[in-house]
Design a protein around this motif. Structure first.
Motif, PDB file in Angstrom:
ATOM      1  N   PRO A  36       0.798  -1.236   0.000  1.00 54.07           N
ATOM      2  CA  PRO A  36       0.000   0.000   0.000  1.00 54.07           C
ATOM      3  C   PRO A  36       0.826   1.281   0.000  1.00 54.07           C
ATOM      4  O   PRO A  36       0.340   2.327  -0.409  1.00 54.07           O
ATOM      5  N   ALA A  37       2.079   1.200   0.436  1.00 55.28           N
ATOM      6  CA  ALA A  37       2.931   2.394   0.416  1.00 55.28           C
ATOM      7  C   ALA A  37       3.396   2.727  -0.992  1.00 55.28           C
ATOM      8  O   ALA A  37       3.858   3.843  -1.250  1.00 55.28           O
ATOM      9  N   GLY A  38       3.297   1.753  -1.907  1.00 54.66           N
ATOM     10  CA  GLY A  38       3.714   1.992  -3.288  1.00 54.66           C
ATOM     11  C   GLY A  38       5.205   2.188  -3.432  1.00 54.66           C
ATOM     12  O   GLY A  38       5.666   2.943  -4.284  1.00 54.66           O
ATOM     13  N   THR A  39       5.977   1.533  -2.583  1.00 54.70           N
ATOM     14  CA  THR A  39       7.429   1.650  -2.633  1.00 54.70           C
ATOM     15  C   THR A  39       8.031   0.344  -3.148  1.00 54.70           C
ATOM     16  O   THR A  39       7.377  -0.690  -3.163  1.00 54.70           O
ATOM     17  N   VAL A  40       9.269   0.418  -3.550  1.00 51.91           N
ATOM     18  CA  VAL A  40      10.008  -0.778  -3.945  1.00 51.91           C
ATOM     19  C   VAL A  40      11.229  -0.882  -3.033  1.00 51.91           C
ATOM     20  O   VAL A  40      11.735   0.138  -2.564  1.00 51.91           O
TER      21      VAL A  40
END
Length: 197
Positions: A36-40
């Motif tokens: 959900p944070a949309g990070t990699v």
């Protein structure tokens, strides 16, 4: 890059999914359903989703045959290893975020000053790590650990800065040692990278 490099070192089979960050694939609903944070990066193991590079690193350490990527639990060296990983995740990596995206925290008007402060903080970090490596090949002494891979990847992030990490002599030696590992060449091949070789 940190988890990918460690996966190659450990030899765990993995299916890699490349995301196009420029087209914001990491912000699409199917990815946000995982992270959900949309990070990699994001690591999926069965039904478990692990995010944050440092967390993935620590999980991978536990999967390594013979636990060679970190000292044994309960030892003084294990505490030192954890300290290095947390420091990299909480001090050096956020300073890079401020350098790459100075307007995020400070707004457009203060972006230049924020970037300058981040550059100063990163240079202070290189002084610290360079001093630590002055009389030893790796962060924990003669044994390599996952913290070394983490530091090396963050050093790579500085390659286009006015003063990259390799301007410090012990850091330059350290990077050359890690980049000589067969896993580094394989990482670069799989990530399709050509810089900082």
């Amino acid at each position: 890059m940190i988890p990918h490099w460690l996966l190659l070192e450990i030899g765990l089979p993995v299916e890699m999914v490349k995301l196009d960050l420029a087209s914001r694939e990491h912000k699409r609903p199917e990815y946000l359903a995982l992270n959900p944070a949309g990070t990699v990066p994001t690591l999926v193991v069965g039904d478990q989703v692990i995010t944050e590079s440092a967390a993935i690193l620590l999980w991978l350490v536990e999967q390594a045959p013979g636990q060679w990527l970190a000292p044994a639990m309960g030892t003084a060296q294990r505490a030192q290893f954890l300290q290095h990983v947390v420091h990299l995740a909480n001090t050096l990596q956020p300073a890079f975020r401020r350098w790459f995206y100075p307007e995020e925290a400070a707004g457009a008007a203060a972006a230049a000053a924020n970037k300058q402060h981040a550059e100063r903080d990163i240079a202070l970090e290189w002084e610290r790590w360079n001093g630590l490596l002055a009389e030893r090949p790796y962060l924990l002494g003669t044994d390599i650990s996952a913290a070394d891979f983490y530091l090396c990847v963050l050093m790579r992030w500085s390659r286009n800065m006015p003063r990259p990490a390799t301007d410090w002599p012990h850091l330059a030696r350290f990077a050359a040692t890690l980049k000589a590992r067969p896993s580094f060449a394989l990482l670069y091949q799989r990530e399709e990278l050509t810089d900082w070789t």
